[in-house]
Design an enzyme around this catalytic site. Structure first.
Site, mmCIF file in Angstrom:
data_model
loop_
_atom_site.group_PDB
_atom_site.id
_atom_site.type_symbol
_atom_site.label_atom_id
_atom_site.label_comp_id
_atom_site.label_asym_id
_atom_site.label_seq_id
_atom_site.Cartn_x
_atom_site.Cartn_y
_atom_site.Cartn_z
ATOM 1 N N ARG A 156 73.062 -17.529 21.270
ATOM 2 C CA ARG A 156 74.288 -17.491 21.973
ATOM 3 C C ARG A 156 75.548 -18.140 21.393
ATOM 4 N NH1 ARG A 156 70.116 -18.325 26.381
ATOM 5 N NH2 ARG A 156 70.014 -20.187 25.419
ATOM 6 N N ILE A 157 75.236 -19.450 21.121
ATOM 7 C CA ILE A 157 76.505 -20.099 20.560
ATOM 8 C C ILE A 157 76.552 -19.948 19.186
ATOM 9 C CG2 ILE A 157 77.565 -22.437 20.603
ATOM 10 C CD1 ILE A 157 75.701 -23.405 22.732
ATOM 11 N N SER A 176 67.721 -18.804 10.678
ATOM 12 C CA SER A 176 66.864 -19.176 11.750
ATOM 13 C C SER A 176 65.560 -18.680 11.513
ATOM 14 C CB SER A 176 67.503 -18.250 13.195
ATOM 15 O OG SER A 176 67.650 -16.912 12.717
ATOM 16 N N ARG A 177 64.517 -18.779 12.297
ATOM 17 C CA ARG A 177 63.381 -18.598 11.934
ATOM 18 C C ARG A 177 63.081 -16.921 12.041
ATOM 19 N NH1 ARG A 177 60.683 -22.242 16.541
ATOM 20 N NH2 ARG A 177 62.312 -21.155 17.526
ATOM 21 N N ARG A 234 72.141 -31.255 17.773
ATOM 22 C CA ARG A 234 71.268 -32.399 18.322
ATOM 23 C C ARG A 234 71.310 -33.224 17.291
ATOM 24 N NH1 ARG A 234 72.522 -31.031 22.748
ATOM 25 N NH2 ARG A 234 71.080 -30.792 24.520
ATOM 26 N N ASP A 258 79.430 -33.842 16.303
ATOM 27 C CA ASP A 258 79.535 -34.195 18.082
ATOM 28 C C ASP A 258 78.306 -34.914 18.532
ATOM 29 O OD1 ASP A 258 80.852 -33.677 20.408
ATOM 30 O OD2 ASP A 258 79.342 -31.951 20.995
ATOM 31 N N GLU A 263 72.307 -41.597 20.283
ATOM 32 C CA GLU A 263 73.615 -41.650 21.155
ATOM 33 C C GLU A 263 73.158 -42.708 22.429
ATOM 34 O OE1 GLU A 263 74.113 -37.684 22.657
ATOM 35 O OE2 GLU A 263 74.423 -36.980 20.378
ATOM 36 N N HIS A 281 80.048 -36.496 21.739
ATOM 37 C CA HIS A 281 79.168 -35.255 22.539
ATOM 38 C C HIS A 281 79.957 -34.550 23.364
ATOM 39 C CE1 HIS A 281 74.721 -34.134 23.355
ATOM 40 N NE2 HIS A 281 75.342 -33.003 23.645
HETATM 41 P P1 NAP Z 1 69.940 -20.166 21.657
HETATM 42 O O1 NAP Z 1 70.690 -18.964 22.132
HETATM 43 O O2 NAP Z 1 68.350 -20.396 22.311
HETATM 44 O O3 NAP Z 1 69.828 -20.090 20.203
HETATM 45 C C1 NAP Z 1 69.076 -21.152 19.538
HETATM 46 C C2 NAP Z 1 69.150 -20.543 18.091
HETATM 47 O O4 NAP Z 1 68.361 -21.601 17.099
HETATM 48 C C3 NAP Z 1 68.541 -19.294 17.844
HETATM 49 O O5 NAP Z 1 69.043 -18.442 16.697
HETATM 50 C C4 NAP Z 1 66.850 -19.676 17.100
HETATM 51 O O6 NAP Z 1 66.389 -18.596 16.360
HETATM 52 C C5 NAP Z 1 67.601 -20.918 16.263
HETATM 53 N N1 NAP Z 1 66.479 -21.778 16.154
HETATM 54 C C6 NAP Z 1 65.253 -22.174 17.198
HETATM 55 N N2 NAP Z 1 64.638 -23.002 16.597
HETATM 56 C C7 NAP Z 1 64.745 -22.905 15.316
HETATM 57 C C8 NAP Z 1 64.100 -23.619 14.075
HETATM 58 N N3 NAP Z 1 62.927 -24.211 14.371
HETATM 59 N N4 NAP Z 1 64.566 -23.355 12.820
HETATM 60 C C9 NAP Z 1 65.709 -22.384 12.831
HETATM 61 N N5 NAP Z 1 66.517 -21.819 13.849
HETATM 62 C C10 NAP Z 1 66.060 -22.084 15.068
HETATM 63 O O7 NAP Z 1 70.774 -21.531 22.261
HETATM 64 P P2 NAP Z 1 72.326 -21.709 22.261
HETATM 65 O O8 NAP Z 1 72.699 -21.324 23.729
HETATM 66 O O9 NAP Z 1 72.950 -21.018 21.270
HETATM 67 O O10 NAP Z 1 72.214 -23.325 22.083
HETATM 68 C C11 NAP Z 1 71.603 -23.812 20.749
HETATM 69 C C12 NAP Z 1 71.563 -25.395 20.962
HETATM 70 O O11 NAP Z 1 72.954 -25.750 20.892
HETATM 71 C C13 NAP Z 1 71.295 -26.073 22.157
HETATM 72 O O12 NAP Z 1 69.646 -25.976 22.358
HETATM 73 C C14 NAP Z 1 71.573 -27.331 22.282
HETATM 74 O O13 NAP Z 1 70.752 -28.180 21.307
HETATM 75 C C15 NAP Z 1 72.945 -27.200 21.420
HETATM 76 N N6 NAP Z 1 74.131 -27.484 22.258
HETATM 77 C C16 NAP Z 1 74.749 -28.556 22.006
HETATM 78 C C17 NAP Z 1 76.034 -28.815 22.631
HETATM 79 C C18 NAP Z 1 76.742 -30.086 22.467
HETATM 80 O O14 NAP Z 1 77.378 -30.701 23.534
HETATM 81 N N7 NAP Z 1 76.964 -30.379 21.147
HETATM 82 C C19 NAP Z 1 76.221 -27.905 23.755
HETATM 83 C C20 NAP Z 1 75.593 -26.775 23.868
HETATM 84 C C21 NAP Z 1 74.269 -26.545 22.971
HETATM 85 P P3 NAP Z 1 64.843 -18.515 15.942
HETATM 86 O O15 NAP Z 1 64.151 -18.950 17.438
HETATM 87 O O16 NAP Z 1 64.671 -17.129 15.467
HETATM 88 O O17 NAP Z 1 64.663 -19.517 15.166
HETATM 89 C C1 8YV Z 2 75.731 -31.480 27.247
HETATM 90 C C2 8YV Z 2 74.397 -30.164 25.805
HETATM 91 O O1 8YV Z 2 76.887 -32.165 26.718
HETATM 92 O O2 8YV Z 2 74.089 -27.988 26.833
HETATM 93 C C3 8YV Z 2 73.827 -28.820 26.188
HETATM 94 O O3 8YV Z 2 72.659 -28.672 25.148
HETATM 95 O O4 8YV Z 2 74.271 -30.888 24.739
HETATM 96 C C4 8YV Z 2 75.922 -30.337 26.285
HETATM 97 O O5 8YV Z 2 76.377 -29.179 26.860
HETATM 98 C C5 8YV Z 2 74.773 -32.526 27.313
HETATM 99 O O6 8YV Z 2 73.726 -31.962 28.252
HETATM 100 C C6 8YV Z 2 75.056 -33.998 27.913
HETATM 101 O O7 8YV Z 2 74.975 -34.111 29.095
#
Ligand code: NAP
Ligand code: 8YV
Length: 322
Positions: A156-157, A176-177, A234, A258, A263, A281
């Site tokens: 999604r992101i 991605s995988r 992460r 970020d 952390e 973050h």
């Molecule tokens: P999502 O829709 O589930 O997308 C995850 C993506 O990662 C998919 O393309 C998946 O594809 C890929 N992936 C998963 N495991 C993998 C691996 N071992 N090797 C390579 N690619 C892999 O999730 P999303 O909503 O986009 O969110 C993604 C992540 O962003 C969250 O889980 C979180 O860790 C991070 N995040 C961080 C923040 C922040 O505050 N910094 C905020 C929101 C989210 P495949 O399954 O095909 O590999």
């Molecule tokens: C939050 C995140 O900042 O949604 C996630 O995976 O990393 C963030 O949106 C985190 O959960 C901190 O509380």
């Protein structure tokens, strides 16, 4: 009057969550794992739902305390701090908060990328120090105009980030995988192959074992001396000491981070570097988006305890009925 439902609020206090439940919910609020020791045994035995309101560990030991647990509603789309394997083995549903934060996090990723490539933070410091009155800020070595971005994670992101890059006329490829459905950008099944072909990398995968330290010294070397690395995924997805070394010795040019391995502690080596932009973050951290995430934490629990399916269960814990 509906039956009373005992819920553990685990993590930081949030007005939308604390004030979001109807009267038949009995809330028990505890900030961290240490505090949980104070929970009375009769309450422990009654807890049927947990709201995990921040990045507090909900590991197997913590979850196993609650014999009547049916559902864990976790704040954030990433849920590497919740033991989904334990939950799935014990018929406990885990919910996260996808979608409502997608565009906000993608905005942050793009902002962080541009701030890093075009040296916004250094330029801001330069102006505040009064140096502009003597000379113009030096031209930035980096530009988005001659770059190709490799996105690690095209969910999604990742797709929302790609849309923004495309609007900015920046070529995008991804790793991605599996190839992402309906996505036209070039897919690399191997991260290292993509790193060799791009000069800019944005990580936006889940954390956890399958992605741990996937961005290592070899990947950073392949990115090369023009390399820019952005991490909004992460801290665990990067070998942090290898990243620090690559930034110190010019293996890559710069990074925008970020998220960090330990952390809220951030290594001193990063804090004193000029070629990094560091955020605490905050990718989803606007009032609007955080309120929407908090509301989804509440709505998952309300749905389940009014006899409906939860709104956003994770794939590992599908709803099997009661
Ligand atoms: P999502 O829709 O589930 O997308 C995850 C993506 O990662 C998919 O393309 C998946 O594809 C890929 N992936 C998963 N495991 C993998 C691996 N071992 N090797 C390579 N690619 C892999 O999730 P999303 O909503 O986009 O969110 C993604 C992540 O962003 C969250 O889980 C979180 O860790 C991070 N995040 C961080 C923040 C922040 O505050 N910094 C905020 C929101 C989210 P495949 O399954 O095909 O590999
Ligand atoms: C939050 C995140 O900042 O949604 C996630 O995976 O990393 C963030 O949106 C985190 O959960 C901190 O509380």
């Amino acid at each position: 009057m509906a039956d009373k439902v005992d819920i553990l609020i685990y993590g930081p206090s949030k007005p939308v969550i604390d004030g979001g439940f109807p009267a038949n919910f009995v809330l028990h609020k505890f900030e961290n794992q240490r505090d949980l020791g104070r929970l009375a045994a009769d309450v422990v035995g009654r807890i049927r739902g947990i709201a995990v309101t921040g990045l507090v560990p909900a590991d197997a030991t913590m979850l196993a305390r609650f014999p009547k647990l049916e559902i864990v509603s976790s704040f954030g789309v990433g849920y590497d701090h919740v033991d989904s394997k334990y939950a799935s083995e014990h018929n406990v549903i885990v919910c996260n908060t996808p979608d409502v934060l997608t565009e906000e996090v993608a905005d942050t990723a793009l902002g962080l990328l541009i701030a890093t490539v075009r040296e916004f933070i250094q330029a801001d410091k330069y102006l505040r120090a009064g140096k502009w009155e003597n000379a113009w800020y030096p031209l930035s070595a980096g530009s988005l105009r001659d770059r190709t971005v490799g996105i690690v994670g095209m969910g999604r992101i990742g797709q929302a980030i790609a849309r923004r890059l495309e609007a900015s006329l920046v070529p995008v490829v991804y790793h991605s995988r599996n190839p992402a459905k309906g996505v036209k950008y070039k897919h690399y099944p191997k991260l290292l192959d993509m790193a060799k072909d791009v000069d800019t990398m944005i990580a936006i995968t889940p954390g956890g074992a399958s992605t741990a330290k996937m961005i290592n010294a070899e990947v950073l070397k392949a990115l090369g001396p023009r390399g820019i690395f952005i991490n909004v995924a992460r801290g665990s997805v990067v070998d942090e000491p290898a990243l620090i070394k690559a930034l110190q010795d010019g293996t890559i040019m710069a990074a925008g981070l970020d998220v960090f391995a330990n952390e809220p502690k951030v290594p001193e080596e990063l804090r004193i570097m000029k070629n990094v932009v560091l955020l605490p973050h905050i990718a989803s951290a606007s009032v609007t988006t955080r309120n929407a995430m908090d509301q989804l934490v509440v709505d998952n629990l309300k749905a389940w305890f009014s006899g409906k399916p939860p709104l956003t269960p994770i794939a590992e814990t599908p709803v099997k009925g009661r």
